[in-house]
Motif scaffolding. Structure first.
Motif, mmCIF file in Angstrom:
data_model
loop_
_atom_site.group_PDB
_atom_site.id
_atom_site.type_symbol
_atom_site.label_atom_id
_atom_site.label_comp_id
_atom_site.label_asym_id
_atom_site.label_seq_id
_atom_site.Cartn_x
_atom_site.Cartn_y
_atom_site.Cartn_z
ATOM 1 N N GLY A 63 0.825 -1.193 0.000
ATOM 2 C CA GLY A 63 0.000 0.000 0.000
ATOM 3 C C GLY A 63 0.861 1.245 0.000
ATOM 4 O O GLY A 63 2.082 1.187 0.024
ATOM 5 N N THR A 64 0.177 2.359 0.000
ATOM 6 C CA THR A 64 0.865 3.639 -0.001
ATOM 7 C C THR A 64 1.099 4.087 1.440
ATOM 8 O O THR A 64 0.581 3.491 2.393
ATOM 9 C CB THR A 64 0.012 4.704 -0.715
ATOM 10 O OG1 THR A 64 -1.187 4.902 0.058
ATOM 11 C CG2 THR A 64 -0.336 4.284 -2.132
ATOM 12 N N VAL A 65 1.843 5.162 1.582
ATOM 13 C CA VAL A 65 2.060 5.750 2.899
ATOM 14 C C VAL A 65 0.718 6.191 3.483
ATOM 15 O O VAL A 65 0.455 6.023 4.678
ATOM 16 C CB VAL A 65 3.055 6.923 2.820
ATOM 17 C CG1 VAL A 65 3.137 7.656 4.144
ATOM 18 C CG2 VAL A 65 4.419 6.442 2.368
ATOM 19 N N THR A 66 -0.147 6.703 2.644
ATOM 20 C CA THR A 66 -1.479 7.130 3.080
ATOM 21 C C THR A 66 -2.260 5.939 3.638
ATOM 22 O O THR A 66 -2.905 6.038 4.689
ATOM 23 C CB THR A 66 -2.250 7.774 1.916
ATOM 24 O OG1 THR A 66 -1.470 8.851 1.385
ATOM 25 C CG2 THR A 66 -3.605 8.293 2.361
ATOM 26 N N ASP A 67 -2.156 4.799 2.961
ATOM 27 C CA ASP A 67 -2.815 3.584 3.452
ATOM 28 C C ASP A 67 -2.267 3.189 4.822
ATOM 29 O O ASP A 67 -3.028 2.832 5.723
ATOM 30 C CB ASP A 67 -2.605 2.415 2.473
ATOM 31 C CG ASP A 67 -3.240 2.651 1.102
ATOM 32 O OD1 ASP A 67 -4.206 3.434 1.025
ATOM 33 O OD2 ASP A 67 -2.751 2.043 0.127
ATOM 34 N N LEU A 68 -0.975 3.248 4.965
ATOM 35 C CA LEU A 68 -0.339 2.913 6.236
ATOM 36 C C LEU A 68 -0.795 3.832 7.344
ATOM 37 O O LEU A 68 -1.163 3.384 8.435
ATOM 38 C CB LEU A 68 1.186 2.943 6.099
ATOM 39 C CG LEU A 68 1.977 2.760 7.403
ATOM 40 C CD1 LEU A 68 1.725 1.382 7.992
ATOM 41 C CD2 LEU A 68 3.462 2.980 7.148
ATOM 42 N N MET A 69 -0.789 5.121 7.075
ATOM 43 C CA MET A 69 -1.197 6.091 8.089
ATOM 44 C C MET A 69 -2.658 5.889 8.490
ATOM 45 O O MET A 69 -3.000 5.965 9.665
ATOM 46 C CB MET A 69 -0.963 7.516 7.589
ATOM 47 C CG MET A 69 0.508 7.847 7.348
ATOM 48 S SD MET A 69 1.574 7.511 8.753
ATOM 49 C CE MET A 69 1.000 8.737 9.902
#
Length: 74
Positions: A63-69
């Protein structure tokens, strides 16, 4: 092994190296550098193998960093 014993062993190693000829010291340095490089390669290969195993077992998500956050906020 105590710190004093470690220092003593290290000091003996230095003294042994210093007793070698300059040419022998260069050979020893090259040998140690090559062994350290191989050790690093082996560690990297082990880390890659563990990562591939985790991925194959589904223990890794993409996933993306946004998904992680977003996931961390849940």
């Amino acid at each position: 092994m105590t710190q004093a014993e470690k220092t003593s062993v290290f000091q003996k190693a230095i003294e042994t190296v210093e007793s070698l000829s300059p040419e022998e010291q260069i050979i020893l340095i090259n040998l140690i550098q090559n062994r350290l490089k191989q050790q690093h390669r082996d560690e990297l290969l082990q880390a890659v193998a563990e990562s591939e195993k985790d991925y194959a077992q589904g223990n890794v998500r993409r996933g993306t960093v946004t998904d992680l956050m977003a996931e961390l906020e849940e």
